[in-house]
Design an enzyme around this catalytic site. Sequence first.
Site, PDB file in Angstrom:
ATOM      1  N   GLY A  30       0.801  -1.219   0.000  1.00 15.27           N
ATOM      2  CA  GLY A  30       0.000   0.000   0.000  1.00 15.27           C
ATOM      3  C   GLY A  30       0.834   1.269   0.000  1.00 15.27           C
ATOM      4  O   GLY A  30       0.312   2.369  -0.192  1.00 15.27           O
ATOM      5  N   SER A  47       4.282   2.894   4.343  1.00  8.27           N
ATOM      6  CA  SER A  47       5.382   2.721   5.299  1.00  8.27           C
ATOM      7  C   SER A  47       5.828   4.061   5.887  1.00  8.27           C
ATOM      8  O   SER A  47       5.868   5.078   5.205  1.00  8.27           O
ATOM      9  CB  SER A  47       6.563   2.061   4.583  1.00  8.27           C
ATOM     10  OG  SER A  47       7.781   2.517   5.125  1.00  8.27           O
ATOM     11  N   PHE A  52      -5.475   2.283   2.903  1.00 10.44           N
ATOM     12  CA  PHE A  52      -4.463   2.123   1.851  1.00 10.44           C
ATOM     13  C   PHE A  52      -3.511   0.954   2.063  1.00 10.44           C
ATOM     14  O   PHE A  52      -2.938   0.449   1.107  1.00 10.44           O
ATOM     15  CB  PHE A  52      -3.640   3.413   1.729  1.00 10.44           C
ATOM     16  CG  PHE A  52      -4.501   4.646   1.604  1.00 10.44           C
ATOM     17  CD1 PHE A  52      -5.264   4.859   0.461  1.00 10.44           C
ATOM     18  CD2 PHE A  52      -4.583   5.570   2.634  1.00 10.44           C
ATOM     19  CE1 PHE A  52      -6.090   5.972   0.344  1.00 10.44           C
ATOM     20  CE2 PHE A  52      -5.405   6.686   2.527  1.00 10.44           C
ATOM     21  CZ  PHE A  52      -6.164   6.890   1.381  1.00 10.44           C
ATOM     22  N   THR A 110       5.183  -6.253   8.454  1.00  9.10           N
ATOM     23  CA  THR A 110       5.621  -5.297   9.489  1.00  9.10           C
ATOM     24  C   THR A 110       5.116  -5.629  10.885  1.00  9.10           C
ATOM     25  O   THR A 110       5.391  -4.895  11.828  1.00  9.10           O
ATOM     26  CB  THR A 110       5.119  -3.868   9.173  1.00  9.10           C
ATOM     27  OG1 THR A 110       3.696  -3.931   9.029  1.00  9.10           O
ATOM     28  CG2 THR A 110       5.747  -3.333   7.916  1.00  9.10           C
ATOM     29  N   GLU A 117       9.776  -7.480   6.844  1.00  5.25           N
ATOM     30  CA  GLU A 117       9.876  -6.185   6.146  1.00  5.25           C
ATOM     31  C   GLU A 117      10.425  -6.308   4.726  1.00  5.25           C
ATOM     32  O   GLU A 117      11.201  -5.467   4.264  1.00  5.25           O
ATOM     33  CB  GLU A 117      10.709  -5.197   6.982  1.00  5.25           C
ATOM     34  CG  GLU A 117      10.137  -5.016   8.379  1.00  5.25           C
ATOM     35  CD  GLU A 117      10.697  -3.801   9.123  1.00  5.25           C
ATOM     36  OE1 GLU A 117      11.543  -3.091   8.570  1.00  5.25           O
ATOM     37  OE2 GLU A 117      10.237  -3.556  10.266  1.00  5.25           O
ATOM     38  N   TYR A 173       1.589   6.684  21.137  1.00  4.78           N
ATOM     39  CA  TYR A 173       1.881   7.413  19.905  1.00  4.78           C
ATOM     40  C   TYR A 173       2.308   8.824  20.262  1.00  4.78           C
ATOM     41  O   TYR A 173       1.667   9.467  21.088  1.00  4.78           O
ATOM     42  CB  TYR A 173       0.572   7.550  19.127  1.00  4.78           C
ATOM     43  CG  TYR A 173       0.543   6.846  17.820  1.00  4.78           C
ATOM     44  CD1 TYR A 173       0.226   5.498  17.755  1.00  4.78           C
ATOM     45  CD2 TYR A 173       0.793   7.531  16.634  1.00  4.78           C
ATOM     46  CE1 TYR A 173       0.168   4.850  16.540  1.00  4.78           C
ATOM     47  CE2 TYR A 173       0.735   6.884  15.421  1.00  4.78           C
ATOM     48  CZ  TYR A 173       0.431   5.551  15.368  1.00  4.78           C
ATOM     49  OH  TYR A 173       0.374   4.911  14.178  1.00  4.78           O
TER      50      TYR A 173
END
Lengths: 687, 579
Positions: free
Chosen positions: B158, B161, B228, B237, B289, B499
Amino acid sequence: MILLHLLYTLRSLNDDEEFTDILEERRRNTDLGYALRTFNPQPYKGAPSCSTSDLNKAVLESQYLRYIAKEIALETGSSVEKVRQEARGILEEMSHNLQLGFIRLMAYTFNKVFKRLFRSIYVNMEGLNMLQQAIQESPVILMPNHRSYVDFLIVSFVLFTYDIPIPVIAAGIPLASMKVVGEILRRSGAFFIRRAIGSDKLYWAVLSEYVRTIVRTGCAPLEFYVEGFRSRTLKSVVPKLGMMDMVLEPYFKGEVFDITLVPISISYDRVVEESLLALELLGVPKPKESTTGLFKASRVLQEDYGCMHVNFGRPLSVRQLCEGKINRSEYNLIPRDLPQRPSTEIQDCVNWLAHLIVRTQEEGALISPWSLMACLLLQAPITTLTEEGLQWHGLTEKTLWLRKLVLDFRGRLNWPDSDVMSSTVALHHSIVHHKAGRVYLVQDGNPASQDPLSPEEKVMRTAAAVLMLVSYRNQALHVFVRPGILATAIHITKSTQKDELFSFFCFLRDVFSSEFIFIPGRASQDFDEACSLLQKCGAVYISQQEVTVLETGLEVLSFLQKLLQPFLESYQLIFRYLCENGAHVFTEKQFLPAVRNLATKLILSGDLHTFEVLSSDTQKNVLSALRRLEAVTKLRASQQNEYKVNKAAVRRTGDILCKIICDIPVKIKLLFCVRLENFDLFLPCCL
Amino acid sequence: TFKSNPKKQEIMKWNGWGYSDSKFLYNKKGQAEFTGKRYRLSGMIIPGLREWMESTFSANLQHKTPAAPILNSSAVQPPTLNEAFLKELKSTGIPFSHDAEDRVFRSHGHCLHEIFALREGKIGRVPDLVVWPNCHNDVVKIVELACKHNVCLIPYGGGTSVSSALECPPEETRSIVSLDTSQMNRILWIDEKNLTAHVEAGIVGQDLERLLNESGYCTGHEPDSMEFSSLGGWVATRASGMKKNIYGNIEDLVVHIKMVTPRGVIEKSCQGPRMSTGPDVHHFIMGSEGTLGVVTEVTMKIRPMPEYQKYGSVVFPNFEMGVACLREVARQRCAPASIRLMDNEQFKFGHALKPQVSSIFTSFLDGLKKFYITKFKGFDPNRLCVATLLFEGDREKVLQHEKQVYDIAAKFGGLAAGEDNGQRGYMLTFVIAYLRDLGMDYYVIGESFETSMPWDRVLDICRNVKARIVRECKDKGVQFPPLSTCRVTQTYDAGACVYFYFAFNYRGLSDPVHVYEQVEHAAREEILANGGSLSHHHGVGKLRKEWMRESISSVGMGMLKSVKDYVDPNNIFGNRNLL
């Protein structure tokens, strides 16, 4: 490099800094009005207001203390509840109970007392402004030096005056046991720590959690003496690391973003307890802290003690200082509530930081004309001082010469504008008196006793006066130590080779590292500093390989070498005692009087010229230096602090120090004597 | 040449986030507006945004930094083509292209430096060729050819990354072929007895959910990028979804994986729900990855669609209380499908993104709510923070669950703050990425990054990392105070995922991207020093490679290296991520 930079910025900052006399305004206004002023400080932003009981509760209920209590219960077979009860008791004995009302009372009393004792109390406003800023940003640790009982609450007094949050202060438990006063101190923010904690696990746990909680929550600035106690010699003391460990741990464990350390240098023109200190050093026991004693001491109120300077150093960020030195991730794998022994990397960093702070305190201290005079007086033969008298004119001239040298060495002077010399001597009438163009050492009369003094008693009497002088000299020592050691190295080795001088410099630095403050791992910087200072004052010429003594520099070099001579002589004497007279195993209680007796004998026979070896401080420093050099070991099993001496090792060290075997070049001797791991710096250049 | 799934590349920005038709802009009146029709916020005026931008960043409409409007093909290096490979590739009939636009589109992810360079029209090393396999067998053929002709392959899903994983290694001298999996987007079968679906790995999250929904199922895997990002990317990932509390993270959802490697195809022989057959080889694949091969097909768990969904939100007097509440919820193992806690700055930001209210009544009601919380309840508007909640399941259980969670929240001073706030919180997840493009139009750059840590370190890491960002910005000469904010986005038994959002106004800086990177680097150092992980779900890529050894130990690195050496001795999958 960062450190040097820091020290220099600190210095340049201070140079054009103005001190403000905080007593001046107090003298104009009423004490009561001052004590009752509105006090509205800006606290640390992250801190929720936290009362004393909140703090104590947080400590008692901490995961850490629960864990330790369980462990102790398991070890001792008692119940967890009992252990926790005990912890509660310890905390009760320890904890502060800061109350604004008592701060006001303290401020009121201090005003009264200070206005009596001191002409002025000078504070650097710029330092205070920086502190005010720093306090809002992260938990602040105030780290003053400790030279007198008078300075115990001085920082609180200044902070109250300038609307800055009042600190909580680590104090020795003897203060707590003073009636009324103990309680007043407690309510003025003091918390009390026992002296010999030893291996009392629970006590350590309560204390460390208490300290960490104060830092973690940032509920009040924390003040403690990194030197551990009041310096009896007015010389900086090698820092103690226990409190330092506790204070820094919250940063290492990431519980706070940063911790700010504020070195504070307090300097006195004249120290209130000057004579007590000298007696104590000579083995006359110090009076127990007691309230009645305090009142008895009130006669000190009649005396003039000149000025006091409180210099707030630039706030230092622990985060910044530790950058690149440590890896905090070592704490990642164990719950942070559990005790964890820090790695040597962290321990070294704490040690380094503690030394840095003491050095910064030294840098921030102000040197008085009297300290310079004391340096010079002590270089005169003792009979000159006691009998013939020292020429006043010569002394003042030499003092002015020394003033210039101090300025060359970037020392900070407190040099009043007018009438410096005679007012200085007048202020110190208890030590010297000036009569008919000569200066004499004042020796306490002995009115109580009709009998003439025995020779030994005479020595002690002179020693008491000399040690007072010594302590004032000590206030200036930090400026001279590094160039002084280089001058001594030049004198002893007679070498001009830079690398040879450097190795001997390192050797002396190592031997004297209990005596003077050297920041660990900075030998070559210290050496470079010494070289550049000596070059700057025109004493030597430094080339790539060599250090050449200049004709013009002999006066400086001789002054510096004589300044350190008493230390060399004292160390040599004690080394000799250990090699020749002493047993292989001895206790401190045996050691101190034995050395004192030997020294007295030698002084009387004219074989020893310094009285400083009589000081228990010097004696203990030699012991700890030898322990570091592993020539003396403390016996672990022993209850009474027994030491075991390795005579051969002591002798070797002593030999280098006095260069007894004159015909063997120093190089080779050092090769024989020096422990490899200590002097690895030295070896390559010898071989 | 063949154009990729035209529906996709054509409708997406080449130098920013998401769909071309959706973006924030300031209209003629100077009000912020979100264009397009795709989102709830689309077509709406956002009155508070401008002021928030101005006050937070000191950004200002006069100072614009517009992006280069179209791709200048001449700035793109001509492709280094491996003729022999190309010749054999042609004979397979698998579509490919070396058109500049196709290559540039697949040369990057969405790291700040990648997008910033594109906006300035700067193009670095890009793939020399793009291939579009249509199925597993196509991939087998491509990998065989790549091995035969020593061509470097970089799988592309998508393109979302944020670890520099898609960046072409500048030192790579071989021809680089981007293997775009977007054509492999079918659900091959649904097994209703075992509740699994076998899906081609190129399928994009929203398509997978939509298609499964048509049969009454869902995977429940909803990473923020799900519009996406692709299934293969998730596997590569170790992705995590917003609703992992019910459905699990990707490693919990995957039952079977097929991957094509230079050594051949790796897959398990059965679909047992758990096996004791040595270390799980899936775990070599998940998180690899793109360094070992291409994931082509995945069997995933599916669930019947939830009967009932309900959003919610709770206001806490401060962040500390909020974290304590989340910890308690985790302790009682009663976390709703999603529970997230925003700090005060994010709460204010969320507030600034409120669309214009349609009636006076709503705004009156808002005012009343605010009054109640700040004045009546005494919450400090500069400290309070908000948790957003999403409950899923059958109606009765949801209501019961909701009560349980609100009861816990109340113990930590939390006040229920309504469904609307909660829903808007989740909606913002999807539009927040668009906001960066608006910032970049006005000298503001920023990004988010994540970590995970044990519960007892959540507060410390949040505080220290935010403070570190502020300090680093100051030290690096950033002229304006940065936005430095965080939220707790996932709860686990033993810890949480956090986050961080970080952005600043770069006016006056000569190399803003470098400054940004230095600050992010420092922030990551801070995270690691405080006991946070290198990544919770973004992965390592090339951006965080330097910390791998300290993260997993030298032996760990050796294990991974030896797998790589065995599976791909010639480094055909040469994106140089991870190791």
